[in-house]
Structures are given as structure tokens and as C-alpha cells.
Motif scaffolding. Structure first.
Motif, PDB file in Angstrom:
ATOM      1  N   ASP A  97      -4.035   7.077   5.774  1.00 17.15           N
ATOM      2  CA  ASP A  97      -5.018   6.012   6.090  1.00 17.15           C
ATOM      3  C   ASP A  97      -4.090   4.722   6.578  1.00 17.15           C
ATOM      4  O   ASP A  97      -4.259   4.122   7.671  1.00 17.15           O
ATOM      5  CB  ASP A  97      -5.881   5.303   5.153  1.00 17.15           C
ATOM      6  N   LEU A  98      -2.881   4.504   5.946  1.00 20.77           N
ATOM      7  CA  LEU A  98      -1.914   3.233   6.234  1.00 20.77           C
ATOM      8  C   LEU A  98      -1.093   3.605   7.296  1.00 20.77           C
ATOM      9  O   LEU A  98      -0.839   2.854   8.159  1.00 20.77           O
ATOM     10  CB  LEU A  98      -1.204   2.847   4.852  1.00 20.77           C
TER      11      LEU A  98
ATOM     12  N   HIS B  54     -10.190   4.187   7.745  1.00 17.75           N
ATOM     13  CA  HIS B  54     -10.275   5.229   6.675  1.00 17.75           C
ATOM     14  C   HIS B  54     -11.062   6.484   7.286  1.00 17.75           C
ATOM     15  O   HIS B  54     -11.855   6.303   8.014  1.00 17.75           O
ATOM     16  CB  HIS B  54     -11.313   4.760   5.451  1.00 17.75           C
TER      17      HIS B  54
ATOM     18  N   ALA C 145       2.497   1.968  -3.386  1.00 20.65           N
ATOM     19  CA  ALA C 145       1.543   2.225  -4.282  1.00 20.65           C
ATOM     20  C   ALA C 145       1.218   3.746  -4.222  1.00 20.65           C
ATOM     21  O   ALA C 145       0.823   4.471  -5.206  1.00 20.65           O
ATOM     22  CB  ALA C 145       0.316   1.382  -4.108  1.00 20.65           C
ATOM     23  N   ALA C 146       0.975   4.146  -2.862  1.00 21.90           N
ATOM     24  CA  ALA C 146       0.858   5.498  -2.519  1.00 21.90           C
ATOM     25  C   ALA C 146       1.866   6.466  -3.157  1.00 21.90           C
ATOM     26  O   ALA C 146       1.677   7.414  -3.821  1.00 21.90           O
ATOM     27  CB  ALA C 146       0.722   5.850  -1.025  1.00 21.90           C
TER      28      ALA C 146
ATOM     29  N   ARG D 253      -4.865  11.425  -3.950  1.00 25.69           N
ATOM     30  CA  ARG D 253      -5.050  10.185  -3.536  1.00 25.69           C
ATOM     31  C   ARG D 253      -3.949   9.421  -2.641  1.00 25.69           C
ATOM     32  O   ARG D 253      -4.074   8.772  -1.948  1.00 25.69           O
ATOM     33  CB  ARG D 253      -5.438   9.397  -4.775  1.00 25.69           C
ATOM     34  N   ALA D 254      -2.772   9.917  -3.164  1.00 27.50           N
ATOM     35  CA  ALA D 254      -1.522   9.485  -2.326  1.00 27.50           C
ATOM     36  C   ALA D 254      -1.789   9.935  -0.653  1.00 27.50           C
ATOM     37  O   ALA D 254      -1.418   9.037  -0.213  1.00 27.50           O
ATOM     38  CB  ALA D 254      -0.354   9.830  -3.323  1.00 27.50           C
TER      39      ALA D 254
ATOM     40  N   GLN E 220      -4.341  10.550   1.038  1.00 26.62           N
ATOM     41  CA  GLN E 220      -5.348  10.058   1.500  1.00 26.62           C
ATOM     42  C   GLN E 220      -4.873   8.584   1.929  1.00 26.62           C
ATOM     43  O   GLN E 220      -5.002   7.888   2.937  1.00 26.62           O
ATOM     44  CB  GLN E 220      -6.515   9.764   0.576  1.00 26.62           C
ATOM     45  N   GLU E 221      -4.025   7.841   0.895  1.00 33.92           N
ATOM     46  CA  GLU E 221      -3.632   6.394   1.223  1.00 33.92           C
ATOM     47  C   GLU E 221      -2.805   6.469   2.151  1.00 33.92           C
ATOM     48  O   GLU E 221      -2.693   5.560   3.220  1.00 33.92           O
ATOM     49  CB  GLU E 221      -3.300   5.697  -0.261  1.00 33.92           C
ATOM     50  N   PHE E 222      -1.613   7.409   2.264  1.00 27.76           N
ATOM     51  CA  PHE E 222      -0.620   7.292   3.100  1.00 27.76           C
ATOM     52  C   PHE E 222      -1.087   7.841   4.450  1.00 27.76           C
ATOM     53  O   PHE E 222      -0.920   7.068   5.444  1.00 27.76           O
ATOM     54  CB  PHE E 222       0.289   8.391   2.970  1.00 27.76           C
TER      55      PHE E 222
ATOM     56  N   ARG F  89       0.789  -1.285  -0.212  1.00 30.64           N
ATOM     57  CA  ARG F  89       0.208   0.043   0.003  1.00 30.64           C
ATOM     58  C   ARG F  89       1.030   1.209   0.049  1.00 30.64           C
ATOM     59  O   ARG F  89       0.606   2.069  -0.815  1.00 30.64           O
ATOM     60  CB  ARG F  89      -0.963   0.042   1.442  1.00 30.64           C
TER      61      ARG F  89
END
Length: 392
Positions: free
Chosen positions: A280-281, A297, A262-263, A273-274, A276-278, A259
Motif C-alpha cells: 500500500d505505501l 489500499h 513499521a512494516a 501484514r508487512a 500488505q502495508e508495504f 509506515r
């Protein structure tokens, strides 16, 4: 007459609760609280139970519970067959809403605190410059005493402004913007901001001041920079306090690593998007105690253009080499290191990684105030715990 049987007028209740009589009457008309009994003259007479119910109403209303839910809780809604069960359900749902709102306010507070530090820094600091072969590093100095470097990545001078102010009475505090951050702007042909390159920049900055070992505090990616500095230049590290180096490389978690990768890959084309993903993770903006886990999330607001550009650089170029950095454990053993993590960072990526590093080094993990952002969000409390860790 017992206390439980005592009756009170609306003026008394208004004074105790802090609600105007008209407001009490309004809640009654709206069906939010049951109507109290009346005396022979038609005046409202409240029991002790009525008063406590209204006190609870004030708490629920102040934390944003909808009036319809409050009416069900207080029993003003007559269509309730199991009041006790319903109250538990209403309070459980409301607790979730309050928790989510608290997370939002915590994030807002972190941003506000950083902005205050940023603008304060702009008003009070004179920026010095260090020329490097492929860029210029901006730094400043304040205070008197032993030489102390505060190191971040991506955090720079602005992120450490408040903490530096807290420490300047005891130390000569040096803060700098890592290459590509703040006043150390990225330039064409500049080498990528890997931990190895950032450590060489820091070593050059240290050399600008002294040939003697200095004190260091590194937070997040800055802690990773210090791990590499200790490997390349152990002679300059007198003592290093590392706060939450986010080393995914030390976690046996293939899904998390995937993940994160991918971010970072998405950062150039879609930084929103990057981010948001970072977010969350990592869970890094949340406050989680030992028995809490960060939510999987939580939607972030749309970022401004300036923030998007910053994260194209941070997530697209700096974060990947930082979180996938593999520390040289034997080299670290040769320098004086203290490992720290936020007392409200439990079950978050960076604290988990720091715990793994502590186990490899057979060192204790010191709890610090706040979460991953404690150094900037709670500078006074952070400095109070930090000072003894820097003593010989």
C-alpha cells in the motif's frame, strides 16, 4: 427513408453484434433491453438506435456490469425519472469497478510473467557458484558482447530471465541471486544483506569476469546496490542505469518513513501484514500515469507459505537497509549514471525517490515502459528502450 429510420431484422443484428438471436431474445425477456417494434407479422424490427444500444450492452456485459445496472442504463427499467443523470452515475461506478479489476489483472499478469521466467530459467540455465566468506552466490551467463550485469534486490536470476534473454543478442549478460535469495540461500552466520554487503558481493562477481569497467542495470533495490558499488568500486563501473531506487531516505515524508519502518518491523512475526502495508505505501504494483495516483489500499490475497518465508527475509532483513540507505552524492557524480523510472509509476514511492535523486545529481529522469516492475513484466519493451542507454 433515412439511415436513422432504417429497420433491421434480428438475423442482421445478430450478425453485426456477435450475439445469437436466442441471446437477444433472452435479454429482451429479462428486461435488459427494451423490446423493439414489430411488423405486421410479429417479427422484431430494430432501429439504428436499438443496434447501438445493444452494442453498448455487449461492452458493459463484457466488462462485468451487473444485468440489473445494464437494464437501468438501456432504459428497459421504466422506473427511471432522469435517464441521463442515471447513466452517468452507472458508468462512473462501473468505471471504478473496471479500474479495480484492471489493477487485479495487472498484478496477476506480473506474477504469471515472473513465474514463466522462473520456470524457463530452471529449464534452460546452468547455475554457476561464487564462494564468499559467509555464503555462496549463484549466477549464470548468456549471450555475447560487452559485459552487462543485471542487478536486483530482491529480484534475482529468475526475475531477470526474460530481460536477459532480450539483451543476450547484444551483450554478455550476467544475472545472480543476491545472498539469501533463490539459489543463494541464507545460511547461519551470514552477514545481513545491506547495500554495502550486496555491493561487495557484486564486486567479487565482477572480479570473477574482468578487471575492466563493465555495464550495469539495477532495478529497485539493485539500483541501490549499484549506488554503493559506485562509491566503493568506481573503477569497475563503466556505465550504470538505475531504475527506480526506492530511497525513502531522500523523501521529506516522515509519515511514509514511519509506515515503512513499521512494516519491516512486523515482517518476522506477521509477514502477511508487512507485505500488505508495504504494498500500500509503495504503490509499486499499480499503473499510474501523470494524472493518476495509486489507491491508498487494495487488499491482497493470502500468501502461500513459501511467499511468506521469502518476505520474512526480504522485508525483515533486506528492505529496511535498502530504502533507508543514504547515497553519497559526490561519489555518484564520479561514475556514469543514468536514472530511469516507469512511465506508469507516477506518484509512487520509488519514482518520487528517483526524481529526488535526479534533482540532487542534476540529471534528467528517463521514462521506461511499465511501472516499477517493468523490467520483468514488459521485458521486450524495456530492453528496446534500455539498449541505447548502455551505448557509449
Amino acid at each position: 427513408m433515412s439511415v436513422a429510420d432504417e429497420l433491421f431484422g434480428i438475423a442482421d443484428v445478430s450478425a453485426w453484434i456477435g450475439l445469437a438471436p436466442d441471446t437477444l431474445r433472452y435479454f429482451e425477456r429479462q428486461g435488459v433491453v427494451p423490446s423493439p417494434r414489430r411488423d405486421s407479422a410479429g417479427r422484431r424490427q430494430y432501429t439504428t438506435a436499438d443496434v447501438e444500444l445493444i452494442r453498448m450492452l455487449v461492452h458493459l456485459r463484457g466488462t462485468g456490469m451487473p444485468l440489473a445496472d445494464i437494464a437501468q442504463f438501456t432504459g428497459a427499467d421504466d422506473n427511471v425519472t432522469d435517464p441521463a443523470r442515471l447513466r452517468v452515475e452507472l458508468l462512473t461506478a462501473h468505471r471504478r469497478r473496471v479500474h479495480d479489476r484492471r489493477e487485479e489483472l495487472d498484478r496477476a499478469l506480473d506474477v504469471i510473467t515472473r513465474k514463466i521466467a522462473d520456470f524457463t530459467d530452471r529449464m534452460t540455465s546452468s547455475v554457476d557458484l561464487l564462494d564468499r566468506p559467509d555464503c555462496t552466490i549463484a549466477f549464470d551467463v548468456q549471450g555475447e558482447g560487452p559485459l552487462l550485469f543485471l542487478v536486483g534486490a530482491p529480484a534475482g536470476r529468475a526475475g531477470f530471465a526474460a530481460l536477459a534473454h532480450e539483451l543476450a543478442g547484444r551483450f554478455t549478460v550476467v544475472t545472480h541471486d543476491p545472498r539469501g535469495i533463490g539459489a543463494s540461500r541464507a545460511v547461519p552466520g551470514m552477514a545481513a544483506p545491506t547495500p554495502e554487503v550486496l555491493a561487495e558481493d557484486l564486486a567479487a562477481l565482477v572480479d570473477r569476469f574482468t578487471g575492466e569497467p563493465a555495464l550495469f542495470v539495477g532495478t529497485s533495490g539493485g539500483a541501490v546496490t549499484l549506488l554503493e558499488l559506485g562509491k566503493q568500486h568506481p573503477d569497475v563501473v563503466g556505465r550504470a542505469v538505475l531504475h527506480e531506487p526506492p530511497l525513502v531516505s531522500l523523501l521529506d515524508d516522515a509519515a511514509l518513513a514511519s509506515r515503512a519502518a513499521a512494516a519491516f518491523k512486523a515482517a518476522e512475526a506477521d509477514p502477511q501484514r508487512a507485505v500488505q502495508e508495504f504494498f500500500d505505501l509503495s504503490g509499486a504494483a499499480h499503473h499510474t500515469g501523470p494524472d493518476q495516483t495509486p489507491p491508498a489500499h487494495m487488499a491482497l490475497p493470502e500468501l502461500a507459505g513459501e511467499e511468506l518465508d521469502k518476505n520474512r527475509y526480504f522485508l525483515g532483513r533486506m528492505a529496511g537497509p535498502t530504502v533507508f540507505y543514504v547515497p553519497d552524492i559526490e561519489a555518484i557524480r564520479r561514475v556514469s549514471v543514468t536514472l530511469c523510472a516507469g512511465s506508469l509509476s507516477h506518484h509512487q514511492m520509488a519514482r518520487r525517490a528517483t526524481q529526488a535523486l535526479a534533482e540532487l545529481l542534476e540529471l534528467p529522469l528517463v521514462d521506461m515502459p511499465g511501472n516499477h516492475l517493468g523490467a520483468s513484466a514488459e521485458p521486450a519493451e524495456f530492453a528496446h528502450v534500455l539498449r541505447p542507454l548502455l551505448e557509449p
